[in-house]
Design a protein around this motif. Structure first.
Motif, mmCIF file in Angstrom:
data_model
loop_
_atom_site.group_PDB
_atom_site.id
_atom_site.type_symbol
_atom_site.label_atom_id
_atom_site.label_comp_id
_atom_site.label_asym_id
_atom_site.label_seq_id
_atom_site.Cartn_x
_atom_site.Cartn_y
_atom_site.Cartn_z
ATOM 1 N N PRO A 139 0.849 -1.207 0.000
ATOM 2 C CA PRO A 139 0.000 0.000 0.000
ATOM 3 C C PRO A 139 0.879 1.249 0.000
ATOM 4 C CG PRO A 139 -0.727 -1.581 1.668
ATOM 5 C CD PRO A 139 0.591 -2.067 1.166
ATOM 6 N N TRP A 140 0.504 2.211 -0.799
ATOM 7 C CA TRP A 140 1.309 3.434 -0.819
ATOM 8 C C TRP A 140 1.154 4.196 0.487
ATOM 9 C CZ3 TRP A 140 5.108 4.052 -4.043
ATOM 10 C CH2 TRP A 140 5.089 3.357 -5.257
ATOM 11 N N TYR A 141 0.023 4.040 1.158
ATOM 12 C CA TYR A 141 -0.186 4.617 2.483
ATOM 13 C C TYR A 141 -0.811 3.553 3.376
ATOM 14 C CZ TYR A 141 0.676 9.136 0.319
ATOM 15 O OH TYR A 141 1.256 10.184 -0.355
ATOM 16 N N TRP A 142 -0.344 3.491 4.608
ATOM 17 C CA TRP A 142 -0.819 2.480 5.557
ATOM 18 C C TRP A 142 -1.850 3.046 6.525
ATOM 19 C CZ3 TRP A 142 0.982 -2.683 5.519
ATOM 20 C CH2 TRP A 142 1.978 -2.948 4.564
ATOM 21 N N ASP A 143 -2.270 4.276 6.314
ATOM 22 C CA ASP A 143 -3.292 4.876 7.178
ATOM 23 C C ASP A 143 -4.281 5.650 6.316
ATOM 24 O OD1 ASP A 143 -1.508 6.872 6.428
ATOM 25 O OD2 ASP A 143 -1.911 8.048 8.229
ATOM 26 N N SER A 144 -5.465 5.872 6.850
ATOM 27 C CA SER A 144 -6.530 6.526 6.088
ATOM 28 C C SER A 144 -6.219 7.993 5.797
ATOM 29 C CB SER A 144 -7.857 6.426 6.849
ATOM 30 O OG SER A 144 -7.737 7.032 8.136
ATOM 31 N N LYS A 145 -5.401 8.615 6.613
ATOM 32 C CA LYS A 145 -5.066 10.028 6.408
ATOM 33 C C LYS A 145 -3.852 10.214 5.501
ATOM 34 C CE LYS A 145 -7.041 11.615 10.775
ATOM 35 N NZ LYS A 145 -6.789 12.374 12.037
ATOM 36 N N GLN A 146 -3.313 9.130 5.022
ATOM 37 C CA GLN A 146 -2.171 9.147 4.104
ATOM 38 C C GLN A 146 -0.953 9.867 4.687
ATOM 39 O OE1 GLN A 146 -3.401 10.526 0.215
ATOM 40 N NE2 GLN A 146 -4.689 8.746 -0.119
ATOM 41 N N PHE A 147 -0.657 9.526 5.936
ATOM 42 C CA PHE A 147 0.537 10.053 6.589
ATOM 43 C C PHE A 147 1.668 9.022 6.598
ATOM 44 C CE2 PHE A 147 -2.383 12.873 9.340
ATOM 45 C CZ PHE A 147 -2.348 13.862 8.381
ATOM 46 N N ALA A 148 1.323 7.735 6.706
ATOM 47 C CA ALA A 148 2.324 6.684 6.918
ATOM 48 C C ALA A 148 2.674 5.989 5.613
ATOM 49 C CB ALA A 148 1.820 5.663 7.925
ATOM 50 N N ARG A 149 3.953 5.989 5.253
ATOM 51 C CA ARG A 149 4.414 5.321 4.046
ATOM 52 C C ARG A 149 5.127 4.009 4.371
ATOM 53 N NH1 ARG A 149 4.640 8.778 -0.467
ATOM 54 N NH2 ARG A 149 5.358 6.926 -1.578
ATOM 55 N N GLN A 150 4.933 3.480 5.567
ATOM 56 C CA GLN A 150 5.510 2.206 5.966
ATOM 57 C C GLN A 150 4.555 1.544 6.945
ATOM 58 O OE1 GLN A 150 9.137 3.821 7.558
ATOM 59 N NE2 GLN A 150 8.399 3.765 9.641
ATOM 60 N N PRO A 151 4.591 0.219 7.061
ATOM 61 C CA PRO A 151 3.655 -0.461 7.966
ATOM 62 C C PRO A 151 3.928 -0.116 9.426
ATOM 63 C CG PRO A 151 5.270 -2.003 7.080
ATOM 64 C CD PRO A 151 5.454 -0.726 6.335
ATOM 65 N N TYR A 152 2.861 -0.078 10.215
ATOM 66 C CA TYR A 152 3.020 0.135 11.651
ATOM 67 C C TYR A 152 3.601 -1.101 12.338
ATOM 68 C CZ TYR A 152 -0.029 4.256 11.256
ATOM 69 O OH TYR A 152 -0.570 5.469 10.942
ATOM 70 N N GLN A 153 3.312 -2.271 11.790
ATOM 71 C CA GLN A 153 3.648 -3.526 12.447
ATOM 72 C C GLN A 153 5.083 -3.965 12.137
ATOM 73 O OE1 GLN A 153 1.087 -3.124 10.288
ATOM 74 N NE2 GLN A 153 -0.516 -2.760 11.818
ATOM 75 N N PRO A 154 5.693 -4.744 13.058
ATOM 76 C CA PRO A 154 7.049 -5.252 12.814
ATOM 77 C C PRO A 154 7.073 -6.454 11.883
ATOM 78 C CG PRO A 154 6.278 -5.977 14.953
ATOM 79 C CD PRO A 154 5.227 -5.048 14.425
ATOM 80 N N TYR A 155 5.962 -7.130 11.700
ATOM 81 C CA TYR A 155 5.877 -8.243 10.763
ATOM 82 C C TYR A 155 4.422 -8.402 10.340
ATOM 83 C CZ TYR A 155 5.789 -9.965 15.584
ATOM 84 O OH TYR A 155 5.586 -10.073 16.929
ATOM 85 N N GLY A 156 4.212 -9.013 9.160
ATOM 86 C CA GLY A 156 2.855 -9.160 8.656
ATOM 87 C C GLY A 156 2.838 -9.700 7.241
ATOM 88 N N ASP A 157 1.688 -9.554 6.586
ATOM 89 C CA ASP A 157 1.499 -10.052 5.228
ATOM 90 C C ASP A 157 1.762 -8.955 4.197
ATOM 91 O OD1 ASP A 157 0.705 -12.608 6.094
ATOM 92 O OD2 ASP A 157 -1.347 -11.903 6.436
ATOM 93 N N GLY A 158 2.178 -9.371 2.993
ATOM 94 C CA GLY A 158 2.413 -8.441 1.905
ATOM 95 C C GLY A 158 3.830 -7.904 1.891
ATOM 96 N N LEU A 159 4.068 -6.931 1.020
ATOM 97 C CA LEU A 159 5.350 -6.237 0.981
ATOM 98 C C LEU A 159 5.341 -5.113 2.007
ATOM 99 C CD1 LEU A 159 6.064 -5.756 -2.842
ATOM 100 C CD2 LEU A 159 6.873 -7.573 -1.352
ATOM 101 N N PRO A 160 6.470 -4.841 2.661
ATOM 102 C CA PRO A 160 6.513 -3.713 3.594
ATOM 103 C C PRO A 160 6.743 -2.377 2.904
ATOM 104 C CG PRO A 160 8.605 -4.850 3.613
ATOM 105 C CD PRO A 160 7.710 -5.623 2.694
ATOM 106 N N SER A 161 7.287 -2.421 1.677
ATOM 107 C CA SER A 161 7.624 -1.180 0.981
ATOM 108 C C SER A 161 7.760 -1.459 -0.511
ATOM 109 C CB SER A 161 8.938 -0.594 1.512
ATOM 110 O OG SER A 161 9.361 0.508 0.733
ATOM 111 N N ASN A 162 7.499 -0.446 -1.324
ATOM 112 C CA ASN A 162 7.725 -0.550 -2.767
ATOM 113 C C ASN A 162 9.122 -0.109 -3.168
ATOM 114 O OD1 ASN A 162 5.114 -1.496 -3.482
ATOM 115 N ND2 ASN A 162 4.310 0.569 -3.171
ATOM 116 N N ILE A 163 9.886 0.414 -2.207
ATOM 117 C CA ILE A 163 11.256 0.829 -2.468
ATOM 118 C C ILE A 163 12.176 -0.352 -2.179
ATOM 119 C CG2 ILE A 163 13.074 2.485 -1.908
ATOM 120 C CD1 ILE A 163 10.913 4.417 -1.037
#
Length: 436
Positions: free
Chosen positions: A204-228
């Motif tokens: 996800p390009w943003y991990w929050d509804s307000k589009q502030f976070a460009r990285q996951p809040y969690q230390p581990y999870g499903d999917g890619l953590p970043s597109n970079i």
């Protein structure tokens, strides 16, 4: 001193080779890429230096690094980005502004936008274990050389790539091509499609509804953590590992991904705008399972171990089955980037650093059997790419115009770094749409 052609033993002769615990000091301090060739030689390339080769053995000339600029045709630049060996035994070396240089055992030949490639800056090289094809990831797309028919194929946004700049590339055990982009996530193309059909996965390009976070809040999870993405590795176990600036992603296919982040993830989240990001700390036991750093710069799998190199926090050794940290290595690697990891044929593992040369991570058995064949015949160079028929290019340009009137998007194909603004004199190798 007379330097030999690659090879040098009689055909089929088996040698018992010993690798010393301390290799001769590598002349390349700012290493960007390393290679263990089929003949056991160790290669290193980097910035501000040249290309060096070390043949570990029992001969006098094999006890020091050889500057490969001794051979004719060596590229003029001093910044080299990556290195690979194809199945014919040729060495491919990427440059930062002059394409890729190929060494056939006797001399060098350079391939750039003028005769083969999409772009001049080469980010990564990959060789297919099935077809022997060589993928050259450049600043203008990916060029694939097929030794079977001695031809080149140009891949870019007009052929389905998410973006032209792939930070890393790899072929899996079935010969399928994987790309990790500088900003666009991951793409996969099956070999049977001729690399013309692509499946993509992105975080996800943003991990929050307000589009502030460009990285996951969690230390581990499903999917890619970043597109970079920084680095991609396909292992013999059909596992794909991708190092990003927000941790490590791993998968056994294009559709199912998991990620594991570094211990510094909470500090990075705390600097994000918004209060939700500050509530992400995990208990101490969870912290012990995490990577030493979020920024993954190199990956190497050796048996049941996965070595992960970082930008500042040394190297971790992971359990490949559980994906948990087994060992953290800091000695000699403090605050040093590790762009490449090197596994020698004796089982030893070395970190190739940006500033400190080669640093030992794991000792090997110190001896192994190497069957090195005599190379009697000169290996031919790849042929230059065949220029497209002008009529075919004109037909595609007409289709682009029709697509524009139909509301379809038009993409730029190629780059103009080499034009220096002299469009009339330098354009014509590819096509482009210039909009006013």
């Amino acid at each position: 001193m007379v330097f030999p052609l690659l090879g040098g033993w009689s055909a089929g002769e088996v040698k018992s080779v010993q690798i010393p615990e301390q290799l001769p000091e590598c002349p390349v301090r700012f290493i960007r890429g390393t290679l263990v060739a089929q003949d056991g030689a160790i290669w290193a390339v980097g910035e501000r230096e040249s290309v060096y080769r070390l043949q570990v053995g029992d001969r006098a000339y094999e006890k020091s690094w050889l500057n490969m600029d001794y051979y004719s045709g060596f590229p003029k630049g001093k910044n080299f980005t990556c290195i690979a060996e194809d199945r014919q035994g040729r060495i491919w070396v990427g440059t930062d502004d002059s394409g890729v240089a190929v060494f056939n055992g006797r001399e060098w030949k350079t391939y750039d936008r003028g005769n083969a490639l999409n772009g001049e800056h080469v980010y990564a090289l990959a060789v297919s274990p099935v077809s022997g094809e060589v993928a050259v990831a450049t600043s203008g797309g990916v060029s694939v050389y097929d030794p079977g028919n001695d031809s080149w194929k140009a891949l870019d946004r007009s052929t389905g790539l998410v973006e032209d700049q792939a930070a890393s590339a790899g072929f899996d055990a079935r010969g399928n091509l994987w790309l990790a982009y500088a900003c666009g996530g991951i793409s996969y193309s099956p070999r049977k499609s001729g690399y013309m059909q692509w499946k993509n996965v992105q975080a996800p390009w943003y991990w929050d509804s307000k589009q502030f976070a460009r990285q996951p809040y969690q230390p581990y999870g499903d999917g890619l953590p970043s597109n970079i993405c920084n680095v991609l590795a396909c292992t013999e176990k059909d596992q794909v590992l991708v190092g990003t600036w927000s941790g490590l992603a791993y998968s056994n296919g294009i559709s199912s991904w998991r990620f594991l982040r570094g211990r510094d993830y909470a500090r990075k989240n705390s600097n994000l705008y918004g209060s939700a990001a500050r509530k992400t700390a995990v208990p101490g036991e969870g912290n012990a399972k995490m990577l030493s750093e979020d920024f993954v710069s190199s990956i190497l799998r050796q048996g049941k171990d996965i070595f992960i190199g970082y930008r500042t926090q040394g190297v971790d050794v992971l359990d490949a089955e559980r994906m948990t940290v087994r060992r953290r290595i800091r000695k000699g690697l403090e605050n040093t980037d590790v762009p490449s990891l090197l596994a020698l044929k004796d089982g030893s593992v070395w970190a190739a650093t940006y500033g400190k040369g080669l640093v030992s991570l794991k000792k090997g058995s110190l001896s192994y059997q190497l069957d090195r064949k005599q190379q009697d015949d000169e290996i031919p160079f790849p042929s230059p790419a065949r220029m497209e028929d002008p009529a075919a290019v004109l037909k595609r340009l007409e289709k682009l115009g029709a697509d524009a009137h139909a509301g379809k998007s038009i993409v730029f194909r190629g780059e103009d770094w080499s034009t220096k603004g002299d469009w009339c004199g330098r354009y014509g190798l590819t096509r482009a749409t210039l909009c006013a």
